[in-house]
Every structure is written in C-alpha cells, then in structure tokens.
Write a protein that holds these residues in place. Sequence first.
Motif, PDB file in Angstrom:
ATOM      1  N   GLU A  60      69.911  21.441  25.478  1.00 14.71           N
ATOM      2  CA  GLU A  60      69.305  22.019  26.679  1.00 14.71           C
ATOM      3  C   GLU A  60      68.256  23.068  26.311  1.00 14.71           C
ATOM      4  O   GLU A  60      67.237  23.205  26.985  1.00 14.71           O
ATOM      5  CB  GLU A  60      70.376  22.633  27.584  1.00 14.71           C
ATOM      6  CG  GLU A  60      71.102  21.609  28.431  1.00 14.71           C
ATOM      7  CD  GLU A  60      70.148  20.852  29.347  1.00 14.71           C
ATOM      8  OE1 GLU A  60      69.375  21.481  30.095  1.00 14.71           O
ATOM      9  OE2 GLU A  60      70.177  19.604  29.324  1.00 14.71           O
ATOM     10  N   ARG A  63      65.206  21.163  25.499  1.00 18.16           N
ATOM     11  CA  ARG A  63      64.588  20.660  26.730  1.00 18.16           C
ATOM     12  C   ARG A  63      63.820  21.767  27.437  1.00 18.16           C
ATOM     13  O   ARG A  63      62.691  21.571  27.885  1.00 18.16           O
ATOM     14  CB  ARG A  63      65.651  20.081  27.669  1.00 18.16           C
ATOM     15  CG  ARG A  63      65.040  19.455  28.939  1.00 18.16           C
ATOM     16  CD  ARG A  63      66.065  19.257  30.034  1.00 18.16           C
ATOM     17  NE  ARG A  63      66.768  20.476  30.405  1.00 18.16           N
ATOM     18  CZ  ARG A  63      66.239  21.463  31.145  1.00 18.16           C
ATOM     19  NH1 ARG A  63      65.001  21.382  31.583  1.00 18.16           N
ATOM     20  NH2 ARG A  63      66.951  22.532  31.444  1.00 18.16           N
ATOM     21  N   GLU A  84      66.321  16.680  20.213  1.00 24.92           N
ATOM     22  CA  GLU A  84      67.149  16.770  21.409  1.00 24.92           C
ATOM     23  C   GLU A  84      68.027  15.520  21.533  1.00 24.92           C
ATOM     24  O   GLU A  84      69.226  15.613  21.848  1.00 24.92           O
ATOM     25  CB  GLU A  84      66.295  16.933  22.665  1.00 24.92           C
ATOM     26  CG  GLU A  84      67.130  17.023  23.925  1.00 24.92           C
ATOM     27  CD  GLU A  84      66.315  17.098  25.206  1.00 24.92           C
ATOM     28  OE1 GLU A  84      66.911  16.839  26.276  1.00 24.92           O
ATOM     29  OE2 GLU A  84      65.109  17.397  25.166  1.00 24.92           O
TER      30      GLU A  84
END
Length: 198
Positions: A60, A63, A84
């Motif tokens: 996350e 991201r 990721e």
Amino acid sequence: MKHFLMAGVIGAAVLAAGAATAECREVDAAMLALPLHAFDQTGQGWRSLDAEGCERQTAEAIRRYRDLNADALGAGADTLLWHEAQLRAAAGETEEAIRLMLRSREQDSDEFRPYTDATIAFLRGDREALIAARERLVSLPKPEAFARAAARYAETYPDHPPLSWPLNLDVVDRLIACFGQPYREAYSCEAPVAWNDD
C-alpha cells in the motif's frame, strides 16, 4: 529495466523469512516525497517498512507513492508496479499481484518477459507454463553490454550476489522446485531444483 536493476536485491529485501512483527511501520510524508531511486532502491524507502506479516501495508505504501508521484515517475513506474505486485503475492493477494504484473509486463523488454511470465504462471498454478517460460529464459542470448552492467551492479551493491545470465533464473528454478507452495516461501526456498519430468 526493472528486473535487470533489481536482480538479487528483491530476495533479501522483500521476501526473506524473518520473525513476525507485532506492528507494521507506517509510511510517512517524508518517505513519500523521496526521489524514485531512494524510495525504491534504498533503505530509506519502502524496504524499511517491509517485514514478515507487513507485505500488504508495504504494498500500500508503494501504491500511495505511485499515486502521489505519477507525473514524475515515467519509466520508473513499472519497477514500482513489479515490487508492489511481489509484495501482494507474498501477502496472498494473488489476483491483484497478477493484475499488477501484467501491467508491468507491458513495459518489459524481450529479455525480461520470460521471468515475468514464469512468475505469473507460478501464481496461476500453471506448472507447464512456468517450465515453458524457463525454457524461453535460458534460450535468451546474453546482451553485449551485460558484463559492464554486471560490473556496475557489483560496485553499487557489493553485499548482494553478483549478476549472472540469464537474470532471475535462480528465482524461476526455485519457483519450479517449490511449486505449489505460497509465493513468499517458493521465492526463497532452498529445495533442490528437480523440475524436469524425466
């Protein structure tokens, strides 16, 4: 260029087994403001967040970094997508990992697609496609510039294993040897390579 730059690095930083942590560190504004190289390739960035059990939170963070820096990333975005995706695969988010790997694959050169394809085949549970991707990987001719690039890599990352051609063959062989295990375990497994069906 994502795998070429990262061969040998991701194993220790992303998927090495370690003691489970009770609490995952949070990404902060300073980390999200780092230049791409510092965020992706050094201990100042997402690697400082990664610990066993924290893969989802670390993914996350990547991201968020991608979203906040989308206009400035350019070709660096595919490297972040790949990392990721690896973290999401290690966290058991297989479908999201495959989706990200397929997006990253769009930017791959011919010499990196077999590794990407092998990883996706592993995540899909397709041993035949995994072995076919390995065969494509070992058939790749060594680029003329590989020796110079390997020397630069050794200078930049003296604590990591040296690069060998084809890149990531060791990872693919581990995925085959430990086929059916979770990605986190197969990526760094030490089982003997016995992928040939003969």
